[in-house]
Design an enzyme around this catalytic site. Structure first.
Site, mmCIF file in Angstrom:
data_model
loop_
_atom_site.group_PDB
_atom_site.id
_atom_site.type_symbol
_atom_site.label_atom_id
_atom_site.label_comp_id
_atom_site.label_asym_id
_atom_site.label_seq_id
_atom_site.Cartn_x
_atom_site.Cartn_y
_atom_site.Cartn_z
ATOM 1 N N LYS A 149 0.834 -1.210 0.000
ATOM 2 C CA LYS A 149 0.000 0.000 0.000
ATOM 3 C C LYS A 149 0.867 1.259 0.000
ATOM 4 O O LYS A 149 0.580 2.215 -0.726
ATOM 5 C CB LYS A 149 -0.927 -0.014 1.226
ATOM 6 C CG LYS A 149 -1.981 -1.116 1.159
ATOM 7 C CD LYS A 149 -2.733 -1.271 2.473
ATOM 8 C CE LYS A 149 -3.621 -2.507 2.416
ATOM 9 N NZ LYS A 149 -4.388 -2.700 3.655
ATOM 10 N N GLN A 171 -4.598 -1.742 9.697
ATOM 11 C CA GLN A 171 -4.377 -3.030 9.025
ATOM 12 C C GLN A 171 -4.967 -4.156 9.868
ATOM 13 O O GLN A 171 -4.671 -4.273 11.054
ATOM 14 C CB GLN A 171 -2.873 -3.241 8.816
ATOM 15 C CG GLN A 171 -2.525 -4.505 8.061
ATOM 16 C CD GLN A 171 -3.043 -4.501 6.630
ATOM 17 O OE1 GLN A 171 -3.015 -3.492 5.946
ATOM 18 N NE2 GLN A 171 -3.551 -5.633 6.185
ATOM 19 N N ASP A 203 -11.212 2.382 4.108
ATOM 20 C CA ASP A 203 -11.485 0.940 3.999
ATOM 21 C C ASP A 203 -12.987 0.656 3.923
ATOM 22 O O ASP A 203 -13.394 -0.446 3.565
ATOM 23 C CB ASP A 203 -10.892 0.180 5.199
ATOM 24 C CG ASP A 203 -9.509 -0.405 4.898
ATOM 25 O OD1 ASP A 203 -9.158 -0.525 3.709
ATOM 26 O OD2 ASP A 203 -8.800 -0.755 5.863
HETATM 27 C C1 BQF Z 1 -1.511 -10.334 -5.674
HETATM 28 C C2 BQF Z 1 -5.639 -9.013 2.678
HETATM 29 C C3 BQF Z 1 -6.558 -10.989 3.680
HETATM 30 C C4 BQF Z 1 -6.558 -10.375 4.923
HETATM 31 C C5 BQF Z 1 -6.113 -9.085 5.073
HETATM 32 C C6 BQF Z 1 -1.426 -8.102 -4.537
HETATM 33 C C7 BQF Z 1 -2.176 -7.841 -2.266
HETATM 34 C C8 BQF Z 1 -2.421 -9.206 -2.211
HETATM 35 C C9 BQF Z 1 -2.205 -10.006 -3.319
HETATM 36 C C10 BQF Z 1 -2.447 -6.962 -1.101
HETATM 37 C C11 BQF Z 1 -5.116 -8.254 1.546
HETATM 38 C C12 BQF Z 1 -5.080 -8.840 0.173
HETATM 39 C C13 BQF Z 1 -4.607 -6.970 1.758
HETATM 40 C C14 BQF Z 1 -1.698 -9.469 -4.483
HETATM 41 C C15 BQF Z 1 -3.956 -6.160 0.663
HETATM 42 C C16 BQF Z 1 -4.793 -7.803 -0.893
HETATM 43 O O1 BQF Z 1 -0.676 -10.029 -6.545
HETATM 44 O O2 BQF Z 1 -2.262 -11.316 -5.823
HETATM 45 C C17 BQF Z 1 -1.668 -7.297 -3.451
HETATM 46 O O3 BQF Z 1 -1.566 -6.219 -0.703
HETATM 47 N N1 BQF Z 1 -3.683 -6.966 -0.495
HETATM 48 C C18 BQF Z 1 -4.674 -6.433 3.078
HETATM 49 O O4 BQF Z 1 -4.248 -5.307 3.317
HETATM 50 O O5 BQF Z 1 -5.198 -7.139 4.082
HETATM 51 C C19 BQF Z 1 -5.650 -8.407 3.942
HETATM 52 C C20 BQF Z 1 -6.113 -10.309 2.569
#
Ligand code: BQF
Length: 302
Positions: free
Chosen positions: A54, A98, A121
């Protein structure tokens, strides 16, 4: 049939290019560039990766990001005090905590401390309520990203049978609401659904956010269906996989999203979009209330 693989990395990059243009316009009008505060509690390795993704995306488009790291054993009140400071900080247009938080935390208490008009969010009850009635809110980033992917591929939603597998507050439930607003016929399945396949087989569009590798097998998918895999699971040998048997289902579907490189990158880009939308909204408020802006919406106070 062999599915078209939807390239989430490319679509997410094109959205970031639009973000850069919008920020250039804000700055050209003399406005403050958008700012995002990211709060991380503890050192969960996946959360560290997500927060880094992010921050990097913010830097790429010109959003100023502010990272706040707290140890896992921090007092909850310290985090709440930090959020309240950010609520009042005019450089900050978006605040996110987060997830997941350490188990001792009261997540609802933390989330309701974030001002509804900085809640990029989309987890604040005001934004959840706005989503239910179809108003202007911050849509939660992951379902918002899924919608953008479908729109980018020009996949129509009106009158389609959409089955959402997973009913979480972060993905499944808001996803279902957004699809309803687009006049899809939405069914929501979850861990207690009897005979999942009898629902999934009817889907023109199948959105899976259950957190179980290989939950969706080819025989559960209608020929020509659109399959959106929101799952992110780490296998024993450290590979990332979704909830869908990708190889098998790709032979039957018309479109499919990969993991990684599908919905995940979109989630991050939609966070940028929400932060910029918030900044633009604040810019309009600032015209008549420059220094003492106070959120007018107070919902679910204890
Ligand atoms: C990719 C998230 C579960 C729980 C909390 C790119 C992200 C993920 C995958 C990413 C996620 C999932 C995020 C890919 C943010 C998505 O290339 O497939 C980016 O950074 N995400 C989060 O902040 O909290 C989570 C999933």
């Amino acid at each position: 049939m062999t599915a078209k693989i939807i390239d989430g990395i490319a679509v997410a990059a094109s959205i970031r290019a639009e973000c850069r243009d919008r920020i250039a316009q804000i700055v050209a009008k003399g406005g403050t560039p958008p700012g995002l505060a990211v709060i991380l509690v503890g050192s969960d390795p996946a959360s560290q990766v997500y927060v880094r993704n992010k921050m990097r995306a913010c830097a790429e488009v010109g959003i100023r990001s502010y990272r706040f790291d707290y140890p896992a054993d921090v007092d909850q009140q310290t985090v709440i005090d930090g959020i309240e400071e950010l609520n009042a900080d005019p450089k900050v247009h978006g605040i996110l905590v987060q997830l997941p938080l350490p188990p001792s935390f009261d997540i609802a208490r933390i989330l309701r401390t974030i001002s509804a008009d900085k809640d990029v969010d989309g987890f604040h009850l005001y934004n959840v309520g706005g989503l239910v009635v179809g108003g202007t809110v911050f849509p939660p980033c992951t379902p918002y990203g899924v919608l953008k992917l479908l729109q980018h591929e020009k996949i129509p939603l009106e009158g389609k049978n959409v089955v959402v597998v997973g009913a979480s507050n972060i993905v499944g439930k808001p996803m279902a609401l957004m699809l309803m607003h687009h006049e899809a016929t939405v069914s929501i399945c979850h861990a207690k659904t009897k005979d999942l396949a009898q629902f999934t087989i009817l889907a023109d569009i199948l959105v899976v956010a259950a957190g179980k590798p290989n939950l969706i097998l080819p025989q559960m998918v209608r020929t020509g269906a659109v399959v959106i895999d929101v799952g992110i699971n780490r296998t024993a040998d450290g590979k990332l996989v979704g909830d869908v048997d990708f190889e098998g289902v790709a032979k039957k579907a018309s479109y499919i999203t990969p993991v990684p490189g599908g919905v995940g990158p979109m989630t991050v880009s939609m966070l940028l979009v929400n932060t910029i939308a918030s900044c633009e909204r604040w810019q309009r408020h600032e015209l008549f209330d420059l220094t003492n802006y106070r959120p007018r919406l107070e919902i679910a106070q204890p």
